[in-house]
Design an enzyme around this catalytic site. Structure first.
Site, short mmCIF file in Angstrom:
data_model
loop_
_atom_site.label_atom_id
_atom_site.label_comp_id
_atom_site.label_asym_id
_atom_site.label_seq_id
_atom_site.Cartn_x
_atom_site.Cartn_y
_atom_site.Cartn_z
N SER A 144 0.86 -1.20 0.00
CA SER A 144 0.00 0.00 0.00
C SER A 144 0.89 1.24 0.00
O SER A 144 2.09 1.16 0.29
CB SER A 144 -0.85 -0.04 1.27
OG SER A 144 -1.46 1.21 1.52
N TYR A 157 -4.13 -0.85 9.83
CA TYR A 157 -3.86 -1.01 8.39
C TYR A 157 -2.43 -0.55 8.10
O TYR A 157 -1.67 -1.24 7.40
CB TYR A 157 -4.87 -0.18 7.60
CG TYR A 157 -4.82 -0.43 6.10
CD1 TYR A 157 -5.43 -1.55 5.54
CD2 TYR A 157 -4.15 0.44 5.25
CE1 TYR A 157 -5.38 -1.78 4.17
CE2 TYR A 157 -4.10 0.22 3.88
CZ TYR A 157 -4.72 -0.89 3.35
OH TYR A 157 -4.66 -1.13 1.99
P1 NAP Z 1 -11.80 -5.06 -1.83
O1 NAP Z 1 -12.54 -4.89 -3.09
O2 NAP Z 1 -12.49 -4.85 -0.53
O3 NAP Z 1 -11.12 -6.49 -1.86
C1 NAP Z 1 -10.60 -7.14 -0.73
C2 NAP Z 1 -10.64 -8.61 -0.97
O4 NAP Z 1 -10.13 -9.30 0.19
C3 NAP Z 1 -12.07 -9.10 -1.17
O5 NAP Z 1 -12.06 -10.12 -2.12
C4 NAP Z 1 -12.41 -9.64 0.20
O6 NAP Z 1 -13.44 -10.57 0.20
C5 NAP Z 1 -11.07 -10.28 0.56
N1 NAP Z 1 -11.04 -10.60 1.97
C6 NAP Z 1 -11.20 -9.77 3.02
N2 NAP Z 1 -11.16 -10.45 4.17
C7 NAP Z 1 -11.00 -11.76 3.84
C8 NAP Z 1 -10.90 -12.95 4.58
N3 NAP Z 1 -11.04 -12.96 5.92
N4 NAP Z 1 -10.74 -14.12 3.91
C9 NAP Z 1 -10.66 -14.13 2.57
N5 NAP Z 1 -10.75 -13.03 1.80
C10 NAP Z 1 -10.92 -11.86 2.44
O7 NAP Z 1 -10.58 -4.07 -1.80
P2 NAP Z 1 -9.28 -3.94 -2.72
O8 NAP Z 1 -9.00 -2.51 -2.76
O9 NAP Z 1 -9.43 -4.69 -3.98
O10 NAP Z 1 -8.19 -4.62 -1.78
C11 NAP Z 1 -7.32 -5.64 -2.22
C12 NAP Z 1 -5.97 -5.46 -1.57
O11 NAP Z 1 -5.40 -4.26 -2.05
C13 NAP Z 1 -6.02 -5.33 -0.05
O12 NAP Z 1 -4.92 -6.00 0.52
C14 NAP Z 1 -5.92 -3.83 0.15
O13 NAP Z 1 -5.39 -3.51 1.41
C15 NAP Z 1 -4.96 -3.48 -0.96
N6 NAP Z 1 -4.92 -2.08 -1.35
C16 NAP Z 1 -5.99 -1.44 -1.88
C17 NAP Z 1 -5.87 -0.12 -2.26
C18 NAP Z 1 -7.01 0.64 -2.87
O14 NAP Z 1 -6.86 1.85 -3.11
N7 NAP Z 1 -8.13 0.05 -3.18
C19 NAP Z 1 -4.68 0.56 -2.09
C20 NAP Z 1 -3.60 -0.12 -1.53
C21 NAP Z 1 -3.73 -1.44 -1.18
P3 NAP Z 1 -14.97 -10.09 0.47
O15 NAP Z 1 -15.43 -9.50 -0.83
O16 NAP Z 1 -15.66 -11.36 0.83
O17 NAP Z 1 -14.95 -9.09 1.57
#
Ligand code: NAP
Length: 252
Positions: A144, A157
């Site tokens: 991140s 986080y």
């Molecule tokens: P997201 O759409 O909320 O995706 C998160 C994913 O993780 C979803 O598939 C979620 O499943 C899964 N997850 C959460 N808890 C879980 C668990 N206990 N067991 C299995 N799966 C689980 O958000 P995203 O932005 O794509 O996030 C993906 C990654 O990118 C994360 O590590 C996040 O910290 C990182 N990230 C995101 C951003 C951003 O700007 N979006 C920036 C930096 C880093 P559910 O759908 O069932 O909840």
């Protein structure tokens, strides 16, 4: 240029949190490069399966909740049984809790650390045991901007993602000689469920947009190229690197 450098045909990739957002974008990109993709999700990732089917790719679904490390061994052995071997692991599943540090609860802390850091480590360990026996592999952790910066109101986080940066380098050091490349991708501000609250907050949204040189939120598909690169032979000598895909955010 030798296009085979980026060819993932016949490789088995595991992507956690593959039902939505960045995980979905990465799973589809890896399938597009030829990998068979094991989709790990808490619920049936129908949309991702359909997207991969439409491209003529191959996927398998592993329903698993990574809030504990219980499913880690099962995830790896299932992917191995389904596709033979484990070549690529993308540790993408992650959550965020927003609260003032003064009010942060133990649950806000533990829930985030368990998914974002503890399961990431033990899933990597289970994968690396198979990869080491089979001559190597690629592990990609999703870091991140808060791997580099402090953030605000997201104590667990920031701690977890700073930890992901450290672990990426430690594991790279330990496993490089076993042919395992451990690297990370640090997404900038990407439009997903994780950032829905920020996108909906008019003031924060315009502050964020004003600071991104590219002038737009990222899309999950923006992460695909970096994921394919780090999964491929093109990255064979890349170890412990944290690749920002951030529209220039860190350059400001
Ligand atoms: P997201 O759409 O909320 O995706 C998160 C994913 O993780 C979803 O598939 C979620 O499943 C899964 N997850 C959460 N808890 C879980 C668990 N206990 N067991 C299995 N799966 C689980 O958000 P995203 O932005 O794509 O996030 C993906 C990654 O990118 C994360 O590590 C996040 O910290 C990182 N990230 C995101 C951003 C951003 O700007 N979006 C920036 C930096 C880093 P559910 O759908 O069932 O909840």
């Amino acid at each position: 240029m030798n296009s085979k450098l980026f060819d993932l045909s016949g490789k088995t990739a595991i992507v956690t949190g593959a039902n939505t957002g960045i995980g979905q974008g990465i799973a589809v990109a890896l399938a597009g490069a030829g990998a068979n993709v094991a989709l790990v999700a808490r619920r049936q990732p129908d949309e991702t399966v359909a997207m991969i089917n439409d491209m003529g790719g191959k996927s398998a679904v592993i329903v698993a909740d990574l809030s504990t490390i219980d499913p880690c061994e099962r995830v790896i052995s299932y992917a191995q049984a389904e596709f033979g071997g484990v070549d690529i692991l993308v540790n993408n599943a992650g959550i965020i809790r927003r609260n003032d540090a003064l009010d942060f609860t133990e649950d806000d802390w533990d829930s985030v650390m368990d998914v974002n850091l503890k399961s990431l480590f033990f899933l990597s360990q289970a994968a690396a045991r198979v990869m080491a026996e089979n001559g190597g592999g690629k592990i990609i952790n999703i870091a991140s901007m808060l791997t580099f910066q402090g953030g605000i109101r997201v104590a667990s986080y920031t701690a977890s993602k700073s930890g992901v940066g450290g672990l990426t380098k430690l594991l790279a050091n330990e496993w490089a000689a076993k042919g395992i490349n451990v690297n990370a991708i640090a997404p900038g501000y990407i439009a997903t469920n994780n950032t829905a609250a920020l996108q909906a907050d008019e003031k924060r949204n315009s502050e964020i947009l004003g600071r991104i040189p590219a002038g737009r939120w990222g899309d999950p598909s923006d992460l695909g190229g970096a994921a394919v690169f780090l999964s491929s032979d093109a990255a064979n000598y890349v170890h412990g690197h944290i690749l920002a895909v951030d529209g220039g955010w860190l350059a400001r």
